[in-house]
Scaffold this active site. Structure first.
Site, PDB file in Angstrom:
ATOM      1  N   ASN A  28     -85.373 -58.260 -78.293  1.00  0.00           N
ATOM      2  CA  ASN A  28     -85.057 -58.889 -79.574  1.00  0.00           C
ATOM      3  C   ASN A  28     -85.890 -60.152 -79.748  1.00  0.00           C
ATOM      4  OD1 ASN A  28     -83.691 -59.011 -82.006  1.00  0.00           O
ATOM      5  ND2 ASN A  28     -81.651 -59.212 -81.101  1.00  0.00           N
ATOM      6  N   HIS A  46     -76.373 -45.383 -90.490  1.00  0.00           N
ATOM      7  CA  HIS A  46     -76.102 -46.004 -91.792  1.00  0.00           C
ATOM      8  C   HIS A  46     -76.729 -45.236 -92.954  1.00  0.00           C
ATOM      9  CE1 HIS A  46     -75.239 -50.152 -89.766  1.00  0.00           C
ATOM     10  NE2 HIS A  46     -74.236 -49.304 -89.680  1.00  0.00           N
ATOM     11  N   TYR A  52     -81.780 -50.362-104.835  1.00  0.00           N
ATOM     12  CA  TYR A  52     -82.249 -49.372-103.866  1.00  0.00           C
ATOM     13  C   TYR A  52     -83.550 -48.714-104.302  1.00  0.00           C
ATOM     14  CZ  TYR A  52     -78.125 -50.148-101.109  1.00  0.00           C
ATOM     15  OH  TYR A  52     -77.177 -50.751-100.318  1.00  0.00           O
ATOM     16  N   CYS A  88     -75.843 -34.339-110.225  1.00  0.00           N
ATOM     17  CA  CYS A  88     -75.817 -33.705-108.915  1.00  0.00           C
ATOM     18  C   CYS A  88     -76.353 -32.279-109.047  1.00  0.00           C
ATOM     19  CB  CYS A  88     -74.383 -33.676-108.375  1.00  0.00           C
ATOM     20  SG  CYS A  88     -74.146 -32.623-106.923  1.00  0.00           S
ATOM     21  N   GLY A  91     -83.933 -55.238 -81.720  1.00  0.00           N
ATOM     22  CA  GLY A  91     -84.042 -55.850 -83.043  1.00  0.00           C
ATOM     23  C   GLY A  91     -82.784 -55.828 -83.873  1.00  0.00           C
ATOM     24  N   THR A  92     -81.628 -55.995 -83.228  1.00  0.00           N
ATOM     25  CA  THR A  92     -80.378 -56.029 -83.992  1.00  0.00           C
ATOM     26  C   THR A  92     -79.583 -57.272 -83.622  1.00  0.00           C
ATOM     27  OG1 THR A  92     -78.311 -54.852 -84.504  1.00  0.00           O
ATOM     28  CG2 THR A  92     -79.262 -54.511 -82.302  1.00  0.00           C
ATOM     29  N   SER A  93     -78.884 -57.824 -84.599  1.00  0.00           N
ATOM     30  CA  SER A  93     -78.175 -59.091 -84.402  1.00  0.00           C
ATOM     31  C   SER A  93     -76.940 -58.951 -83.530  1.00  0.00           C
ATOM     32  CB  SER A  93     -77.767 -59.681 -85.762  1.00  0.00           C
ATOM     33  OG  SER A  93     -76.822 -58.827 -86.400  1.00  0.00           O
ATOM     34  N   CYS A 102     -73.921 -37.128-103.782  1.00  0.00           N
ATOM     35  CA  CYS A 102     -72.981 -37.033-104.897  1.00  0.00           C
ATOM     36  C   CYS A 102     -71.623 -37.519-104.409  1.00  0.00           C
ATOM     37  CB  CYS A 102     -72.874 -35.595-105.391  1.00  0.00           C
ATOM     38  SG  CYS A 102     -71.601 -35.365-106.680  1.00  0.00           S
ATOM     39  N   CYS A 124     -68.768 -34.476-104.997  1.00  0.00           N
ATOM     40  CA  CYS A 124     -68.667 -33.269-104.170  1.00  0.00           C
ATOM     41  C   CYS A 124     -69.325 -33.401-102.797  1.00  0.00           C
ATOM     42  CB  CYS A 124     -69.254 -32.065-104.903  1.00  0.00           C
ATOM     43  SG  CYS A 124     -71.069 -32.066-105.047  1.00  0.00           S
TER      44      CYS A 124
END
Length: 227
Positions: A196, A104, A53, A131, A170-172, A112, A115
């Protein structure tokens, strides 16, 4: 103007250089999704997940917005328009859109998992990051992984229940619950449109195929200015 719910996926940002799951040779192809996009993978190897990430966050920071982002940002200033995205990038916001529903999560945010505190993520994150609320070394990206419940579903369901037009960009159309939004909107009486690169096979009233940077600005112009 009609009430409009717009769902965007990876195809919206692909032309800005942010890869999709299906890109051969892209960042996603270098990893097993079970290792970097599940709670179990994070538990096994948090350093690997953070490295993945961190790379995506760098890619996002370097990516330019495109004409499709700008067109949706323009449309979002009108009452009755709801922007929902499966993307975890911030390109819609950088193009000027406000109140984007990130179902998403967001790559620019940290979470965290002890918590549930959320905060702005630095460019580089590591498993040792504490955190700011509880001090636990339990920091993870604030993104929804496979097996987790997407965010803001009550708000999305409410918007779909009263929309006049649902637009998928633009999504499958293969990942639920987002894949079911078109049927949810149709059952509420809405018209449905897919923009799309290739048709997803969903139950849309109209499908337009092509790059998002061409289709989205053209459709927005039709919607706001007329054909």
């Amino acid at each position: 103007m009609d009430r409009i719910v717009i769902l965007s996926g990876a195809g919206l940002s692909a032309e800005s250089g942010l890869g999709t799951f299906r890109d051969v040779g892209g960042l996603w192809s270098q990893y097993d999704l079970a290792d970097v996009a599940t709670p179990e993978g994070f538990a096994r190897d948090p350093a690997l997940v953070h490295a993945f990430y961190n790379a995506r966050r760098t890619n996002m920071a370097d990516a330019p917005t495109n004409a499709a982002h700008a067109a949706l940002a323009r449309l979002s200033t009108y009452p009755g328009v709801t922007l929902v995205t499966q993307n975890i990038d911030d390109l819609l916001e950088r193009a000027g859109a406000s109140d984007v529903i990130h179902m998403h999560g967001e790559l620019s945010r940290a979470l965290c998992h002890v918590c549930d505190t959320r905060w702005d993520a630095p460019r580089e994150m590591s498993p040792d990051d504490p955190c700011p609320a509880c001090g636990a070394a339990a920091t993870r990206p604030d993104v929804v992984w496979f097996g987790e419940m997407p965010y803001h579903m009550d708000r999305i369901d409410a918007a779909l229940a009263c929309t006049d037009l649902f637009v998928s960009i633009g999504t499958s159309g293969t990942v639920y619950p987002a894949a079911g939004f078109v049927d949810r909107a149709r059952s509420a009486g809405a018209r449905t449109l897919e923009l799309n690169l290739e048709a997803s096979g969903g139950s849309f009233d109209e499908v337009r195929e092509g790059p998002a940077t061409e289709l989205v600005p053209r459709w927005v112009a039709e919607t706001l200015d007329g054909p």
